[in-house]
Motif scaffolding. Structure first.
Motif, PDB file in Angstrom:
ATOM      1  N   VAL A  85       0.879  -1.166   0.000  1.00  0.00           N
ATOM      2  CA  VAL A  85       0.000   0.000   0.000  1.00  0.00           C
ATOM      3  C   VAL A  85       0.918   1.217   0.000  1.00  0.00           C
ATOM      4  N   SER A  86       0.656   2.155  -0.905  1.00  0.00           N
ATOM      5  CA  SER A  86       1.493   3.345  -1.033  1.00  0.00           C
ATOM      6  C   SER A  86       0.646   4.601  -0.956  1.00  0.00           C
ATOM      7  N   VAL A  87       1.255   5.676  -0.427  1.00  0.00           N
ATOM      8  CA  VAL A  87       0.573   6.960  -0.324  1.00  0.00           C
ATOM      9  C   VAL A  87       1.615   8.074  -0.242  1.00  0.00           C
ATOM     10  N   ARG A  88       1.251   9.248  -0.756  1.00  0.00           N
ATOM     11  CA  ARG A  88       2.070  10.449  -0.564  1.00  0.00           C
ATOM     12  C   ARG A  88       1.379  11.293   0.498  1.00  0.00           C
ATOM     13  N   LEU A  89       2.020  11.385   1.658  1.00  0.00           N
ATOM     14  CA  LEU A  89       1.546  12.237   2.735  1.00  0.00           C
ATOM     15  C   LEU A  89       2.245  13.589   2.599  1.00  0.00           C
ATOM     16  N   LYS A  90       1.832  14.573   3.366  1.00  0.00           N
ATOM     17  CA  LYS A  90       2.502  15.869   3.321  1.00  0.00           C
ATOM     18  C   LYS A  90       3.926  15.701   3.856  1.00  0.00           C
ATOM     19  N   GLY A  91       4.891  15.775   2.944  1.00  0.00           N
ATOM     20  CA  GLY A  91       6.289  15.709   3.328  1.00  0.00           C
ATOM     21  C   GLY A  91       6.877  14.320   3.418  1.00  0.00           C
ATOM     22  N   LEU A  92       6.089  13.272   3.137  1.00  0.00           N
ATOM     23  CA  LEU A  92       6.613  11.914   3.279  1.00  0.00           C
ATOM     24  C   LEU A  92       5.911  10.965   2.316  1.00  0.00           C
ATOM     25  N   ASP A  93       6.698  10.332   1.450  1.00  0.00           N
ATOM     26  CA  ASP A  93       6.187   9.247   0.610  1.00  0.00           C
ATOM     27  C   ASP A  93       6.341   7.964   1.409  1.00  0.00           C
ATOM     28  N   LEU A  94       5.301   7.152   1.430  1.00  0.00           N
ATOM     29  CA  LEU A  94       5.277   5.988   2.309  1.00  0.00           C
ATOM     30  C   LEU A  94       4.764   4.765   1.563  1.00  0.00           C
ATOM     31  N   THR A  95       5.470   3.658   1.707  1.00  0.00           N
ATOM     32  CA  THR A  95       5.037   2.381   1.148  1.00  0.00           C
ATOM     33  C   THR A  95       5.035   1.345   2.262  1.00  0.00           C
ATOM     34  N   PHE A  96       3.926   0.610   2.349  1.00  0.00           N
ATOM     35  CA  PHE A  96       3.781  -0.472   3.317  1.00  0.00           C
ATOM     36  C   PHE A  96       3.890  -1.802   2.597  1.00  0.00           C
ATOM     37  N   GLU A  97       4.404  -2.804   3.280  1.00  0.00           N
ATOM     38  CA  GLU A  97       4.379  -4.187   2.814  1.00  0.00           C
ATOM     39  C   GLU A  97       3.771  -5.028   3.923  1.00  0.00           C
ATOM     40  N   GLY A  98       2.938  -5.994   3.537  1.00  0.00           N
ATOM     41  CA  GLY A  98       2.336  -6.852   4.548  1.00  0.00           C
ATOM     42  C   GLY A  98       1.310  -7.765   3.929  1.00  0.00           C
ATOM     43  N   GLU A  99       0.367  -8.207   4.766  1.00  0.00           N
ATOM     44  CA  GLU A  99      -0.716  -9.078   4.319  1.00  0.00           C
ATOM     45  C   GLU A  99      -2.042  -8.465   4.722  1.00  0.00           C
ATOM     46  N   ALA A 100      -2.991  -8.512   3.795  1.00  0.00           N
ATOM     47  CA  ALA A 100      -4.325  -7.981   4.048  1.00  0.00           C
ATOM     48  C   ALA A 100      -5.192  -9.067   4.668  1.00  0.00           C
ATOM     49  N   GLU A 101      -5.855  -8.714   5.749  1.00  0.00           N
ATOM     50  CA  GLU A 101      -6.804  -9.614   6.413  1.00  0.00           C
ATOM     51  C   GLU A 101      -8.205  -9.056   6.251  1.00  0.00           C
ATOM     52  N   HIS A 102      -9.125  -9.881   5.765  1.00  0.00           N
ATOM     53  CA  HIS A 102     -10.521  -9.477   5.669  1.00  0.00           C
ATOM     54  C   HIS A 102     -11.070  -9.353   7.082  1.00  0.00           C
ATOM     55  N   VAL A 103     -11.742  -8.245   7.386  1.00  0.00           N
ATOM     56  CA  VAL A 103     -12.289  -7.984   8.715  1.00  0.00           C
ATOM     57  C   VAL A 103     -13.808  -8.100   8.661  1.00  0.00           C
ATOM     58  N   ALA A 104     -14.363  -8.966   9.492  1.00  0.00           N
ATOM     59  CA  ALA A 104     -15.815  -9.125   9.549  1.00  0.00           C
ATOM     60  C   ALA A 104     -16.358  -8.903  10.956  1.00  0.00           C
ATOM     61  N   ASP A 105     -15.494  -8.632  11.918  1.00  0.00           N
ATOM     62  CA  ASP A 105     -15.896  -8.403  13.298  1.00  0.00           C
ATOM     63  C   ASP A 105     -16.750  -7.136  13.389  1.00  0.00           C
ATOM     64  N   PRO A 106     -18.008  -7.248  13.865  1.00  0.00           N
ATOM     65  CA  PRO A 106     -18.903  -6.089  13.890  1.00  0.00           C
ATOM     66  C   PRO A 106     -18.350  -4.890  14.666  1.00  0.00           C
ATOM     67  N   ALA A 107     -17.678  -5.133  15.781  1.00  0.00           N
ATOM     68  CA  ALA A 107     -17.150  -4.015  16.571  1.00  0.00           C
ATOM     69  C   ALA A 107     -16.074  -3.255  15.798  1.00  0.00           C
ATOM     70  N   THR A 108     -15.184  -3.978  15.133  1.00  0.00           N
ATOM     71  CA  THR A 108     -14.136  -3.320  14.342  1.00  0.00           C
ATOM     72  C   THR A 108     -14.745  -2.611  13.139  1.00  0.00           C
TER      73      THR A 108
END
Length: 172
Positions: A85-108
């Motif tokens: 996942v990548s994004v340009r924030l104010k003053g910082l380009d950021l890239t994440f690496e990881g694993e996506a988990e599907h969330v189905a928990d009602p509270a979350t």
């Protein structure tokens, strides 16, 4: 999310390593209120890459994003949860690496929906995901799934002072 277990200075111009707190604080203050586009990179079953813009937000030190269940992105994640996942924030380009988990928990789902609503997207929890009066045309029909990124690594490149570039590794 925990703090990084290792920080590596990637800067080649003598700048010190960037603190993770800079990235974390920018994410906390800029999502969901700023007009940011995040891009999720996934891998198709045949190995070809796929990237698409998503609505993502930082909630309780975790990055979340949504996707329609029939999208190429969701189908890729169902077969292989590894992603970037990548994004340009104010003053910082950021890239994440990881694993996506599907969330189905009602509270979350409700907690994250509340933050989406603060940013102007009127998400409602329904059917194990979200519905809303509007969504990106490429998202397909509701309900839209929520994903949590389980972070393994992040890379930041500062494009404003203080400059620098760092990699942060997170234990899983």
């Amino acid at each position: 999310m925990t703090e990084p277990t290792k920080t590596t200075n990637l800067d080649q111009n003598g700048c010190p390593p960037l603190p993770w707190s800079r990235a974390r604080d920018l994410l906390a203050t800029q999502t969901p209120k700023e007009d940011l586009t995040f891009f999720v990179g996934t891998v198709r079953p045949d190995g070809r890459p796929h990237a698409a813009g998503v609505g993502a937000i930082w909630v309780d030190d975790t990055l979340y994003f949504v996707s329609g269940p029939g999208t190429r992105r969701a189908r890729n994640l169902a077969a292989n949860p590894a992603c970037t996942v990548s994004v340009r924030l104010k003053g910082l380009d950021l890239t994440f690496e990881g694993e996506a988990e599907h969330v189905a928990d009602p509270a979350t789902l409700e907690r994250v929906a509340a933050v989406y609503r603060e940013g102007g997207w009127p998400a409602t929890v329904t059917g194990g995901g979200y519905t809303a009066p509007f969504m990106a045309p490429s998202a397909g029909p509701a309900p839209w799934f929520l994903y949590r990124l389980v972070l393994s690594r992040a890379i930041g490149v500062a494009c404003a002072e203080p400059y620098g570039a760092s990699r942060w590794d997170f234990s899983r």
